[in-house]
Structure formats: C-alpha cells, structure tokens
Design a protein around this motif. Structure first.
Motif, PDB file in Angstrom:
ATOM      1  N   PRO A  34      55.787  68.296  64.230  1.00  0.00           N
ATOM      2  CA  PRO A  34      54.362  68.652  64.185  1.00  0.00           C
ATOM      3  C   PRO A  34      53.745  68.606  62.802  1.00  0.00           C
ATOM      4  CG  PRO A  34      55.681  70.636  64.223  1.00  0.00           C
ATOM      5  CD  PRO A  34      56.653  69.472  64.317  1.00  0.00           C
ATOM      6  N   HIS A  35      54.506  68.234  61.774  1.00  0.00           N
ATOM      7  CA  HIS A  35      53.981  68.267  60.412  1.00  0.00           C
ATOM      8  C   HIS A  35      53.057  67.074  60.135  1.00  0.00           C
ATOM      9  CE1 HIS A  35      57.764  70.609  60.257  1.00  0.00           C
ATOM     10  NE2 HIS A  35      57.053  71.381  59.480  1.00  0.00           N
ATOM     11  N   ILE A  36      51.976  67.348  59.398  1.00  0.00           N
ATOM     12  CA  ILE A  36      51.005  66.306  59.050  1.00  0.00           C
ATOM     13  C   ILE A  36      51.383  65.693  57.708  1.00  0.00           C
ATOM     14  CG2 ILE A  36      48.580  65.852  58.499  1.00  0.00           C
ATOM     15  CD1 ILE A  36      47.842  68.139  60.361  1.00  0.00           C
ATOM     16  N   GLU A  37      51.579  64.370  57.670  1.00  0.00           N
ATOM     17  CA  GLU A  37      51.955  63.695  56.428  1.00  0.00           C
ATOM     18  C   GLU A  37      50.890  62.718  55.954  1.00  0.00           C
ATOM     19  OE1 GLU A  37      55.748  61.888  56.852  1.00  0.00           O
ATOM     20  OE2 GLU A  37      56.825  63.780  57.146  1.00  0.00           O
ATOM     21  N   ARG A  38      49.928  62.389  56.829  1.00  0.00           N
ATOM     22  CA  ARG A  38      48.918  61.418  56.425  1.00  0.00           C
ATOM     23  C   ARG A  38      47.983  62.028  55.376  1.00  0.00           C
ATOM     24  NH1 ARG A  38      47.234  62.868  61.654  1.00  0.00           N
ATOM     25  NH2 ARG A  38      45.183  63.887  61.730  1.00  0.00           N
ATOM     26  N   GLU A  39      47.378  61.190  54.584  1.00  0.00           N
ATOM     27  CA  GLU A  39      46.471  61.644  53.541  1.00  0.00           C
ATOM     28  C   GLU A  39      45.234  62.282  54.165  1.00  0.00           C
ATOM     29  OE1 GLU A  39      45.537  62.323  49.604  1.00  0.00           O
ATOM     30  OE2 GLU A  39      47.346  61.378  50.422  1.00  0.00           O
ATOM     31  N   LEU A  40      44.882  63.465  53.688  1.00  0.00           N
ATOM     32  CA  LEU A  40      43.719  64.173  54.208  1.00  0.00           C
ATOM     33  C   LEU A  40      42.586  64.138  53.191  1.00  0.00           C
ATOM     34  CD1 LEU A  40      45.523  67.315  55.685  1.00  0.00           C
ATOM     35  CD2 LEU A  40      44.544  65.432  56.983  1.00  0.00           C
ATOM     36  N   VAL A  41      41.378  63.900  53.663  1.00  0.00           N
ATOM     37  CA  VAL A  41      40.214  63.918  52.789  1.00  0.00           C
ATOM     38  C   VAL A  41      39.886  65.363  52.445  1.00  0.00           C
ATOM     39  CG1 VAL A  41      37.760  63.399  52.611  1.00  0.00           C
ATOM     40  CG2 VAL A  41      39.309  61.769  53.725  1.00  0.00           C
ATOM     41  N   LYS A  42      39.693  65.658  51.163  1.00  0.00           N
ATOM     42  CA  LYS A  42      39.366  67.002  50.721  1.00  0.00           C
ATOM     43  C   LYS A  42      38.080  66.986  49.901  1.00  0.00           C
ATOM     44  CE  LYS A  42      44.150  68.668  50.440  1.00  0.00           C
ATOM     45  NZ  LYS A  42      45.163  69.334  49.571  1.00  0.00           N
ATOM     46  N   ALA A  43      37.353  68.081  49.979  1.00  0.00           N
ATOM     47  CA  ALA A  43      36.151  68.240  49.153  1.00  0.00           C
ATOM     48  C   ALA A  43      36.462  69.223  48.036  1.00  0.00           C
ATOM     49  CB  ALA A  43      34.991  68.745  49.998  1.00  0.00           C
ATOM     50  N   LYS A  45      35.044  76.893  51.189  1.00  0.00           N
ATOM     51  CA  LYS A  45      35.605  75.570  50.900  1.00  0.00           C
ATOM     52  C   LYS A  45      36.263  75.030  52.167  1.00  0.00           C
ATOM     53  CE  LYS A  45      36.100  75.108  45.970  1.00  0.00           C
ATOM     54  NZ  LYS A  45      36.910  74.529  44.888  1.00  0.00           N
ATOM     55  N   PRO A  46      35.453  74.598  53.128  1.00  0.00           N
ATOM     56  CA  PRO A  46      36.034  74.062  54.371  1.00  0.00           C
ATOM     57  C   PRO A  46      36.803  72.778  54.103  1.00  0.00           C
ATOM     58  CG  PRO A  46      33.677  73.611  54.268  1.00  0.00           C
ATOM     59  CD  PRO A  46      33.990  74.514  53.111  1.00  0.00           C
ATOM     60  N   GLN A  47      37.896  72.601  54.849  1.00  0.00           N
ATOM     61  CA  GLN A  47      38.694  71.381  54.739  1.00  0.00           C
ATOM     62  C   GLN A  47      38.958  70.848  56.147  1.00  0.00           C
ATOM     63  OE1 GLN A  47      39.046  70.146  51.846  1.00  0.00           O
ATOM     64  NE2 GLN A  47      38.726  71.933  50.518  1.00  0.00           N
ATOM     65  N   LEU A  48      39.459  69.635  56.226  1.00  0.00           N
ATOM     66  CA  LEU A  48      39.646  68.977  57.524  1.00  0.00           C
ATOM     67  C   LEU A  48      41.010  69.268  58.142  1.00  0.00           C
ATOM     68  CD1 LEU A  48      37.950  65.500  57.271  1.00  0.00           C
ATOM     69  CD2 LEU A  48      37.346  67.415  58.722  1.00  0.00           C
ATOM     70  N   TYR A  49      41.439  70.482  58.053  1.00  0.00           N
ATOM     71  CA  TYR A  49      42.645  70.858  58.771  1.00  0.00           C
ATOM     72  C   TYR A  49      42.585  72.348  59.031  1.00  0.00           C
ATOM     73  CZ  TYR A  49      43.972  71.930  53.953  1.00  0.00           C
ATOM     74  OH  TYR A  49      43.979  72.382  52.657  1.00  0.00           O
ATOM     75  N   ASP A  50      43.199  72.758  60.133  1.00  0.00           N
ATOM     76  CA  ASP A  50      43.185  74.161  60.533  1.00  0.00           C
ATOM     77  C   ASP A  50      44.506  74.428  61.244  1.00  0.00           C
ATOM     78  OD1 ASP A  50      42.824  76.642  61.545  1.00  0.00           O
ATOM     79  OD2 ASP A  50      40.902  76.253  62.501  1.00  0.00           O
ATOM     80  N   PRO A  53      39.854  68.599  64.104  1.00  0.00           N
ATOM     81  CA  PRO A  53      40.429  67.369  64.690  1.00  0.00           C
ATOM     82  C   PRO A  53      39.694  66.094  64.335  1.00  0.00           C
ATOM     83  CG  PRO A  53      39.115  68.508  66.328  1.00  0.00           C
ATOM     84  CD  PRO A  53      39.072  69.357  65.089  1.00  0.00           C
ATOM     85  N   ILE A  54      38.614  66.173  63.559  1.00  0.00           N
ATOM     86  CA  ILE A  54      37.790  64.997  63.279  1.00  0.00           C
ATOM     87  C   ILE A  54      38.337  64.237  62.071  1.00  0.00           C
ATOM     88  CG2 ILE A  54      35.467  64.211  62.687  1.00  0.00           C
ATOM     89  CD1 ILE A  54      34.377  66.689  64.085  1.00  0.00           C
ATOM     90  N   VAL A  55      38.404  62.930  62.181  1.00  0.00           N
ATOM     91  CA  VAL A  55      38.913  62.079  61.106  1.00  0.00           C
ATOM     92  C   VAL A  55      37.745  61.448  60.355  1.00  0.00           C
ATOM     93  CG1 VAL A  55      40.312  60.063  60.542  1.00  0.00           C
ATOM     94  CG2 VAL A  55      41.017  61.590  62.391  1.00  0.00           C
ATOM     95  N   VAL A  56      37.740  61.559  59.030  1.00  0.00           N
ATOM     96  CA  VAL A  56      36.720  60.907  58.192  1.00  0.00           C
ATOM     97  C   VAL A  56      37.421  60.075  57.131  1.00  0.00           C
ATOM     98  CG1 VAL A  56      35.019  62.732  58.577  1.00  0.00           C
ATOM     99  CG2 VAL A  56      36.550  62.880  56.616  1.00  0.00           C
ATOM    100  N   GLU A  57      36.672  59.173  56.529  1.00  0.00           N
ATOM    101  CA  GLU A  57      37.268  58.220  55.607  1.00  0.00           C
ATOM    102  C   GLU A  57      37.183  58.655  54.147  1.00  0.00           C
ATOM    103  OE1 GLU A  57      38.997  55.632  56.491  1.00  0.00           O
ATOM    104  OE2 GLU A  57      38.645  56.068  58.616  1.00  0.00           O
ATOM    105  N   ASN A  58      36.162  59.434  53.780  1.00  0.00           N
ATOM    106  CA  ASN A  58      35.989  59.764  52.373  1.00  0.00           C
ATOM    107  C   ASN A  58      35.234  61.088  52.225  1.00  0.00           C
ATOM    108  OD1 ASN A  58      33.095  59.096  52.574  1.00  0.00           O
ATOM    109  ND2 ASN A  58      33.856  56.976  52.712  1.00  0.00           N
ATOM    110  N   GLU A  59      35.069  61.541  50.970  1.00  0.00           N
ATOM    111  CA  GLU A  59      34.455  62.839  50.708  1.00  0.00           C
ATOM    112  C   GLU A  59      32.980  62.853  51.100  1.00  0.00           C
ATOM    113  OE1 GLU A  59      33.908  66.044  47.030  1.00  0.00           O
ATOM    114  OE2 GLU A  59      35.248  64.320  46.812  1.00  0.00           O
TER     115      GLU A  59
END
Length: 363
Positions: free
Chosen positions: A218-227, A202-207, A322-328
C-alpha cells in the motif's frame, strides 16, 4: 469530633473485638476487625481506614456494612467458587493506583499487579478484568497546556463584545498609541455585517486516512506534487469566501490577505474569527484590520476546535487526496476551486453559530 465518629454503631463490646483480633486467621478479617477497633478508639473513618492501608472510600463502605449488620455484613464471603485474585478492597486500591498514574499501557498494569499484589492475569483476560473495574480503553488525547478551563465561555463573551458596537476601535488595546486607528475613508461598514473564519494551512495531495486499492504493497512511491506556499483562507457564512497563497505568513502577507477579503466584501463590517497566532495579534495586523473595517475575534489559546474553518481544511484535504495533478500551478488551482465549492456550505459552522451567535445582534 466529626460526624463520622458518632455514626458507628457499637454492636459488640470492645473486649469482644479485642478477642476477635487475637483469633483472626487471615489478613482480610484482621483488617476489617482492626478498622472497627480504630473507630471504637475515636478515629474518623478516613483515619481508621488509613491505619489499615485502605482508602477513605473503602472505609466508608466498611462502616456502612458494619452499621447495617455487624461483622456478618462486614466480613468478605467468596461463596463456593474460586476466590478472585484480588478481593474487593484490593480492587479498589488498584483503581486508586491506576487513577493516580493514568493513562497506562497493558504491560505497565501487568507489572503493577505483580509488584504490588503478587498476581498476574492472562493478556486475553486483562482487558475484561479492567473493564469490569470501570476503566476505559481508548487512544490518549493530548492535553493542550495553554488551553483555559472555559474556552467556550471566553469565546462567547468575545463574540458578544464584538457584536456590541461602540465608538472605540474593537481591535485596539488599552495604552496603545492613538495614531492610525481610523477606518479608511473609502471603506464603508454600514451595510450590515459579514461573519467569517480565518486560518492558514498547507494542504497536500495525500491523506493517510483515505483507503486505497493495492495488490501487495500500500505504500506510495510515485512523485507527489507539493505546494511550498501557505494557503490562507476566509470561510464566510454570509459573504464571499476567499483562499489565496502566500510565500510566508509574515504580518505584511496576512494584512495583504485582509485587503483581499475587504475587496470581495465591500460596504459591510467584517467580523473575523481567528486563532491567537503572534502575527495575528500584533499591533500592526490589528491596526490594519481596523483601518479596513475588520474586527478581529480571537479564539482562546489551544482551542482550534472553536474555529470552523479547521473542518473546512480537513474536508478539503480529504476531497483532494485521490486527485492527480501534474504541477504546482494545477494544484493551487484545484485548492481554490475546491475551497470555493465547499465553503458554499454553512454546515461546517452550524453548531458554532447555535452556540455563540446572537442573530439579532448580527443583523
């Protein structure tokens, strides 16, 4: 009587040893003299050491010192400097205690030193002292309770067994019903062999292992796209790799992925290395794999390091972080493109092939 009793030299008569026991002024001398007295009385080295509260290893060293030079060699000498808080025997005893209860936190060792020996060390010096005793300092690694003692040997045997083709279905177990264990008519497997590795993730856009730039937080607060779906991958060394998404990992979904693997790798037998997940090992999945001309090779329990696709997933997650995407949908497309790109490399499985694969049998 054991040989350890007969190896002890009688440098002094027993009467002189008794006199030395009466005149001993400290515990260090008393223990060593008592140890030799015990040997004179017929104890083995472990028995004589145990009577003085010391290990067999300490007793062996004492006996060697005694045989070499009598009490002059046996007795401790601290020289002209300040004596250590723990002498050699106490240090050996401490190591045995630490071995029995390992691993330890620094605070726990401080407590042990105070409770058992009545000493303490400064926090800055404790690490130096423990390293001098031969201890190592590292993050503890969890021990997988179901992993066998020899997982590499077990897997090597399973790979050899799969490469040695015979008339019996490789996936079939003894005693199972004969019905359905037939390769489908439109499936061809005589064009060679494809070897690949199978697993879900289950890969996600954060590591969290990736470093990031920040000003003061250093904390991430923006909404992250998840699958929410599972990514199921096939890392092929000499065929077509595949990654697809399934809403769950039920046996029907797993078999659907096997069908896609077959569609992309026609005319060849497929050897599939995978873990022993219950839905992978069930008769439904094994039978469907056989019908598709896919032979399953299960890695031993608790041994994910023996499946190179684990390294593929790790590298994929790190690459995508590090890649930013808009949706699932965009995220899934990114997973597929990244997986397709990195699975063109065989470096993730090079060591595995060197250890387990007989290329003559594969060809």
């Amino acid at each position: 009587m054991g040989s350890r009793r007969t190896e002890i030299k009688r440098h002094l008569p027993e009467e002189e040893i008794d006199e030395m026991l009466r005149e001993a002024e400290d515990d260090h001398h008393l223990r060593r003299i008592g140890f030799i007295k015990n040997l004179y009385q017929g104890d083995t080295i472990p028995e004589a050491a145990d009577r003085e509260g010391r290990s067999a290893a300490t007793g062996t060293r004492w006996a060697e010192d005694w045989n070499e030079g009598g009490f002059e060699e046996l007795m401790p000498s601290f020289g002209g400097g300040r004596p250590p808080k723990l002498d050699e025997d106490e240090q050996e005893e401490l190591v045995e205690m630490l071995r029995d209860g390992q691993p330890w936190k620094s605070q726990e060792i401080q407590h042990l030193l105070q409770a058992e020996f009545g000493v303490s060390y400064s926090p800055n010096y404790l690490g130096t002292f423990l390293r001098e005793l031969g201890l190592s300092y590292a993050k503890p690694r969890p021990k997988r309770p179901h992993r066998p003692e020899n997982p590499d040997e077990i897997l090597e045997e399973r790979v050899d067994d799969a490469l040695d083709e015979d008339d019996q279905p490789h996936n079939k177990r003894e005693g199972e019903d004969e019905e359905g264990w037939i390769v489908e008519d439109d499936t061809c497997t005589d064009g060679g062999t494809v070897l690949g590795f199978f697993d879900a993730s289950k890969p996600q856009l954060y590591d969290n292992s990736r470093r990031v730039w920040y000003v003061d937080d250093p904390h991430i607060e923006r909404e992250l796209v998840k699958a929410h779906d599972s990514a199921v991958g096939f890392y092929a060394l000499n065929g077509e790799s595949l990654v697809t998404f399934t809403e769950d990992e039920e046996k029907e979904r797993i078999c659907g992925v096997l069908e896609k693997i077959r569609e992309q790798n026609t005319d060849k037998r497929i050897l599939l290395v995978l873990d022993k997940h219950g839905l992978h090992r069930c008769e439904y999945t094994r039978k469907r794999a056989h019908q598709l001309g896919i032979d399953l090779i299960f890695i031993p329990s608790g041994s994910p390091h023996l499946n190179p696709i684990e390294q593929v997933w790790d590298y994929l997650k790190w690459t995508m972080a590090p890649i930013v995407v808009e949706n699932e949908a965009e995220f899934k497309d990114l997973v597929q493109k990244t997986f397709e790109k990195i699975t063109k490399r065989i470096s993730f499985a090079r060591k595995w092939c060197e250890q387990f694969l007989d290329f003559q049998k594969l060809s």
